[in-house]
Design a protein around this motif. Structure first.
Motif: not given
Ligand SMILES: Cc1ncc(COP(=O)(O)O)c(C=O)c1O
Length: 360
Positions: A63-66, A264-270
């Motif tokens: 998820t961070v990589n994405a 946390l990265a998922a929150a950013g992607r969202y």
């Protein structure tokens, strides 16, 4: 995606309730102190709960990589790096473009010299030199006249740092024509340009400028997911692949090598998927407040309303008594920020309270 079981029991009490139910417990208080105070929406929390994760220090968090690939592409750069805060993002960038005993030129009200506790000097031995700007907006010719060419006697300027939008300036947008002129001239002189883009999303939405148009002007950028975009934490450093490889080591040195931070990265992607376009709503509410408080509309470019010439401490205290929270940023200046957790009714009520206190 890896097999996992989502324990959604913590969401149970809000099952079936619309996404804004996270606001319920603060009913009555209109908090305009900052756009950092937002709490993750239920949709964001669900994305976090479902994130596929791995050890990011091993480069194994998908998820961070994405997120990093997505942000690099948005700004037209080769690579990006997820960092915990905008401060760490800025400081890593400054170290990428200047070393100990080298110089960065910026404006006197910039976040990097106002709110980062001398980090560039304390951590990296970087000298900062400042020019005074008007509401955070640099005068290109004046700024360029301060860029020094170094020699055996004279301290040269390695990089210029520009904030867009400008926080203390009152959410002001650096005009693209001026940024372009600055970037072209700095490149000609071999001087790097860092953009502190904590609120670059606001600048892009309000001015209709593509994120990539800003990206192509900068050698390094730091952009925040935790301001108007509403993520609980996180910023992204953007630059060339070579610089991001160096940034990864700097991040580790600063203690920012994180592990299963896909949550946390998922929150950013969202936030990237759902919260960029809606910034226009925050800007409209800032205009609504400005109109109510007799602040000229052309002084409010994005989501920050700056009010000068007031007894800041007195106004903050009096407004708080009526459940309207605002920030003092100088003895005679306050600021109000609209954000994800401020709806039309909140903005209206805050406007009424403040108008009365200010006799406007
Ligand atoms: C313009 C600007 N840059 C950088 C930062 C730093 O972000 P953080 O609080 O995540 O360190 C902020 C925070 O408000 C900011 O307004």
């Amino acid at each position: 995606m890896a097999e996992f079981v989502v324990d959604s029991s913590h969401l149970a009490d809000s099952a079936g309730v619309v996404d804004s139910s996270h606001l319920a417990d603060s009913a009555g208080v209109v908090d305009l102190r900052s756009d950092t105070i937002t709490r993750p929406t239920l949709g964001m929390r669900a994305a976090m709960a479902q994130a596929d994760v791995g050890d990011d220090v091993y480069l194994e968090d998908p998820t961070v990589n994405a997120l990093e690939a997505e942000v690099a592409a948005l700004f037209g750069h080769e690579a990006a790096l997820f960092v915990p805060t905008g401060t760490m993002g800025n400081q890593i960038c400054l170290r990428l473009v200047a070393g100990p005993g080298e110089e960065i030129l910026t404006d006197a009200d910039a976040h990097i010299v106002t709110y980062e506790h001398g980090a560039a000097a304390a951590l990296f031995g970087i000298q900062t030199r400042t020019v005074v700007s008007k509401r955070g907006l640099f005068d290109t010719d004046e700024l360029l006249s301060q860029v020094r060419e170094g020699d055996w006697h004279t301290m040269g300027t390695n990089a210029v740092a520009v904030e867009n939008t400008h926080n203390r300036g009152g959410g002001t947008i650096q005009p693209l024509t001026e940024l372009t002129r600055l970037s072209v001239e700095l490149r000609r002189r071999g001087v790097a340009l860092h953009i502190d883009g904590a609120r670059i999303w606001n600048a892009a939405v309000a001015s209709g400028t593509a994120l990539s148009a800003y990206g192509e002007l900068a050698d390094t950028m730091s952009v925040c997911l935790s301001k108007g975009l509403g993520a609980p934490v996180g910023s992204v450093v953007i630059s060339s692949a070579e610089r991001i490889a160096a940034a990864r080591i700097l991040r580790k040195r600063l203690g920012g090598g994180m592990r299963q931070v896909g949550v946390l990265a998922a929150a950013g992607r969202y936030a990237l998927a759902h919260h960029i376009d809606r910034l226009a709503e925050d800007h409209a509410r800032a205009q609504q407040l400005a109109e109510r408080l007799d602040v000229p509309a052309d002084q409010v470019h994005t989501n920050i309303v700056r009010i000068d010439g007031v007894d800041a401490a007195g106004l903050v205290a009096a407004a708080a008594e009526q459940d309207v929270l605002i920030s003092k940023v100088a003895t005679d200046r306050v600021r109000l920020l609209t954000h994800l957790d401020i709806d039309g009714e909140g903005a209206r009520r805050a406007g009424d309270v403040l108008a009365k206190l200010l006799d406007r």
